[in-house]
Design a protein around this motif. Sequence first.
Motif, PDB file in Angstrom:
ATOM      1  N   HIS A   1      28.728  14.775  54.969  1.00  0.00           N
ATOM      2  CA  HIS A   1      27.752  14.058  54.145  1.00  0.00           C
ATOM      3  C   HIS A   1      28.417  13.559  52.865  1.00  0.00           C
ATOM      4  O   HIS A   1      29.223  14.261  52.255  1.00  0.00           O
ATOM      5  N   MET A   2      28.060  12.344  52.460  1.00  0.00           N
ATOM      6  CA  MET A   2      28.646  11.757  51.261  1.00  0.00           C
ATOM      7  C   MET A   2      28.343  12.590  50.018  1.00  0.00           C
ATOM      8  O   MET A   2      29.128  12.617  49.077  1.00  0.00           O
ATOM      9  N   THR A   3      27.186  13.281  50.002  1.00  0.00           N
ATOM     10  CA  THR A   3      26.824  14.081  48.832  1.00  0.00           C
ATOM     11  C   THR A   3      27.793  15.233  48.613  1.00  0.00           C
ATOM     12  O   THR A   3      27.967  15.689  47.483  1.00  0.00           O
ATOM     13  N   THR A   4      28.413  15.709  49.686  1.00  0.00           N
ATOM     14  CA  THR A   4      29.373  16.814  49.563  1.00  0.00           C
ATOM     15  C   THR A   4      30.808  16.355  49.754  1.00  0.00           C
ATOM     16  O   THR A   4      31.737  17.047  49.326  1.00  0.00           O
ATOM     17  N   LEU A   5      31.021  15.204  50.401  1.00  0.00           N
ATOM     18  CA  LEU A   5      32.384  14.771  50.718  1.00  0.00           C
ATOM     19  C   LEU A   5      33.229  14.557  49.468  1.00  0.00           C
ATOM     20  O   LEU A   5      34.341  15.074  49.362  1.00  0.00           O
ATOM     21  N   VAL A   6      32.724  13.783  48.526  1.00  0.00           N
ATOM     22  CA  VAL A   6      33.526  13.459  47.335  1.00  0.00           C
ATOM     23  C   VAL A   6      33.771  14.688  46.460  1.00  0.00           C
ATOM     24  O   VAL A   6      34.913  14.953  46.083  1.00  0.00           O
ATOM     25  N   PRO A   7      32.733  15.490  46.135  1.00  0.00           N
ATOM     26  CA  PRO A   7      33.016  16.706  45.370  1.00  0.00           C
ATOM     27  C   PRO A   7      33.959  17.655  46.111  1.00  0.00           C
ATOM     28  O   PRO A   7      34.834  18.287  45.496  1.00  0.00           O
ATOM     29  N   SER A   8      33.790  17.762  47.434  1.00  0.00           N
ATOM     30  CA  SER A   8      34.670  18.617  48.221  1.00  0.00           C
ATOM     31  C   SER A   8      36.105  18.129  48.155  1.00  0.00           C
ATOM     32  O   SER A   8      37.044  18.931  48.046  1.00  0.00           O
ATOM     33  N   PHE A   9      36.289  16.809  48.218  1.00  0.00           N
ATOM     34  CA  PHE A   9      37.642  16.256  48.133  1.00  0.00           C
ATOM     35  C   PHE A   9      38.308  16.595  46.806  1.00  0.00           C
ATOM     36  O   PHE A   9      39.429  17.110  46.776  1.00  0.00           O
ATOM     37  N   PHE A  10      37.633  16.284  45.709  1.00  0.00           N
ATOM     38  CA  PHE A  10      38.253  16.519  44.406  1.00  0.00           C
ATOM     39  C   PHE A  10      38.554  17.997  44.179  1.00  0.00           C
ATOM     40  O   PHE A  10      39.620  18.355  43.677  1.00  0.00           O
ATOM     41  N   ALA A  11      37.617  18.869  44.575  1.00  0.00           N
ATOM     42  CA  ALA A  11      37.849  20.299  44.409  1.00  0.00           C
ATOM     43  C   ALA A  11      39.018  20.760  45.269  1.00  0.00           C
ATOM     44  O   ALA A  11      39.899  21.518  44.809  1.00  0.00           O
ATOM     45  N   GLY A  12      39.052  20.311  46.522  1.00  0.00           N
ATOM     46  CA  GLY A  12      40.143  20.704  47.408  1.00  0.00           C
ATOM     47  C   GLY A  12      41.476  20.132  46.984  1.00  0.00           C
ATOM     48  O   GLY A  12      42.512  20.801  47.057  1.00  0.00           O
ATOM     49  N   TRP A  13      41.469  18.898  46.529  1.00  0.00           N
ATOM     50  CA  TRP A  13      42.690  18.226  46.073  1.00  0.00           C
ATOM     51  C   TRP A  13      43.337  19.001  44.929  1.00  0.00           C
ATOM     52  O   TRP A  13      44.529  19.324  44.973  1.00  0.00           O
ATOM     53  N   LEU A  14      42.544  19.311  43.923  1.00  0.00           N
ATOM     54  CA  LEU A  14      43.083  20.032  42.773  1.00  0.00           C
ATOM     55  C   LEU A  14      43.485  21.458  43.139  1.00  0.00           C
ATOM     56  O   LEU A  14      44.513  21.970  42.674  1.00  0.00           O
ATOM     57  N   THR A  15      42.694  22.103  43.992  1.00  0.00           N
ATOM     58  CA  THR A  15      42.992  23.473  44.386  1.00  0.00           C
ATOM     59  C   THR A  15      44.303  23.556  45.153  1.00  0.00           C
ATOM     60  O   THR A  15      45.143  24.430  44.902  1.00  0.00           O
ATOM     61  N   ILE A  16      44.511  22.634  46.092  1.00  0.00           N
ATOM     62  CA  ILE A  16      45.697  22.686  46.944  1.00  0.00           C
ATOM     63  C   ILE A  16      46.950  22.272  46.185  1.00  0.00           C
ATOM     64  O   ILE A  16      47.970  22.967  46.205  1.00  0.00           O
ATOM     65  N   GLU A  17      46.885  21.159  45.508  1.00  0.00           N
ATOM     66  CA  GLU A  17      48.106  20.622  44.903  1.00  0.00           C
ATOM     67  C   GLU A  17      48.463  21.262  43.563  1.00  0.00           C
ATOM     68  O   GLU A  17      49.581  21.123  43.097  1.00  0.00           O
ATOM     69  N   LEU A  18      47.515  21.945  42.949  1.00  0.00           N
ATOM     70  CA  LEU A  18      47.817  22.696  41.721  1.00  0.00           C
ATOM     71  C   LEU A  18      47.632  24.190  41.961  1.00  0.00           C
ATOM     72  O   LEU A  18      47.293  24.936  41.044  1.00  0.00           O
ATOM     73  N   ALA A  19      47.878  24.621  43.201  1.00  0.00           N
ATOM     74  CA  ALA A  19      47.635  26.012  43.571  1.00  0.00           C
ATOM     75  C   ALA A  19      48.403  27.024  42.714  1.00  0.00           C
ATOM     76  O   ALA A  19      47.830  28.054  42.323  1.00  0.00           O
ATOM     77  N   PRO A  20      49.683  26.814  42.393  1.00  0.00           N
ATOM     78  CA  PRO A  20      50.374  27.808  41.553  1.00  0.00           C
ATOM     79  C   PRO A  20      49.715  27.994  40.191  1.00  0.00           C
ATOM     80  O   PRO A  20      49.594  29.120  39.695  1.00  0.00           O
ATOM     81  N   HIS A  21      49.283  26.903  39.602  1.00  0.00           N
ATOM     82  CA  HIS A  21      48.640  26.970  38.299  1.00  0.00           C
ATOM     83  C   HIS A  21      47.254  27.621  38.419  1.00  0.00           C
ATOM     84  O   HIS A  21      46.850  28.394  37.542  1.00  0.00           O
TER      85      HIS A  21
END
Length: 424
Positions: A31-51
């Motif tokens: 769903h679009m209501t969850t897709l964009v927030p899920s993307f940004f949260a996952g993006w930052l979590t994965i790529e800045l995982a050490p921090h």
Amino acid sequence: MTYAPVTYALLAFGLGALLLAVNAHRPRRRHMTTLVPSFFAGWLTIELAPHLLVAEVAGLGILVAYGGLEGWPGWTGLIAGLAAAAGTAATIIAARRTVVTLRDSGVPLDLDPDDAPRYPRSHVILPPLCFIPRRGVKVERNLVYRKDGRLRLKLDVYRPAGNGQLRPGLMQIHGGGWVIGDKREQGLPLLNHMAVQGWVGFNVNYRLSPRATWPDHLVDLKHFIAWYRENAESYGADPDFLCVTGGSAGGHLTAMVALSANVPEFQPGFENVDTSVRGAVPFYGVYDFVEPGPWPVPMGATPLVERMLVKRSFTDEPDAFAKASPVNYLRPDAPPFFVIHGSHDSLIPVAEARRFVEKLRDVSESPVIYAEMKGGQHAFDVFPSYRTARVVEGVERYLTGLHRQYLEGAGRPSVPDEVSESVG
């Protein structure tokens, strides 16, 4: 029973951290209501995982030290927080295991991985460093490559500081859904690294929708290639050798640039200019607007593409969307491709890349390499993470191999018996 505020703070902190960890491993796509927030949260979590891991451990420690373990809420928060930290640690391990293998690719990549140029680990530890030109790199900003009335399209040049023989050129196309984005924001880890290794990089802006209508975006990029042919030597680049890369919408445009070379429709007024490129490296792009495949509906039928990009009815004029699809320009003499996608991409499903690579391999006489980054989100290369470092190093080795073959006059790369699929 009422507990101290710090106890509920620990509960909220732990559950919030656990939610981030779960979303990183299982992003929401339906769903679009969850897709964009899920993307940004996952993006930052994965790529800045050490921090993030440092922040999680520090946050749990502080809340526990101030008495947060009182009663069941505190213990629940601590357990959830520890589980989240374990998930973040697993993300870091997966990213550090990223390997980009280019053997059997039909390209002379004889560099020993131990001797190959390394992406600086200081940038992985301190991501903002990627926005600062590296030592030995000269950056020239806001050069105008196209003037048309009030239109001024600009680019930034990343090149080695010293003078020397003509160097290979690399065109970087930013993403942003064809509606946002800028040359200052994307491709910087790769362009800096390539410049250190002797390449001249051009980070190119183009007109954006909804003001621009397809194929304005592609026409602008063709204008850049025409500009490059005339001006490359002024910036130390070889006008006869240019590769192209970009991510997301930039990945779509990268494929279109590479596959639609010299198509008159996309070169109005400069049809006789050679707009071919020597190689293409699209990151997490869209390659087919018409066939739904991994999408609930065809990408062309989405409001973004139908109303803002192409501005035609998908139902009434599907041919207009087919003309914007790289998959409809496949040809035997296509340049070599190195297609890169993340397995956890929640904006553009990884199946989109897989089906494009399969179709391109069926037609092209050039090597088609596919790298699927396990655990990688959309736009994973914006930050200089462990995964980005490995991918940047792999792209450099790939493009260096293409350039070496060009210098040796070997002509078009041979079709490999077995093209390796890179995974991370």
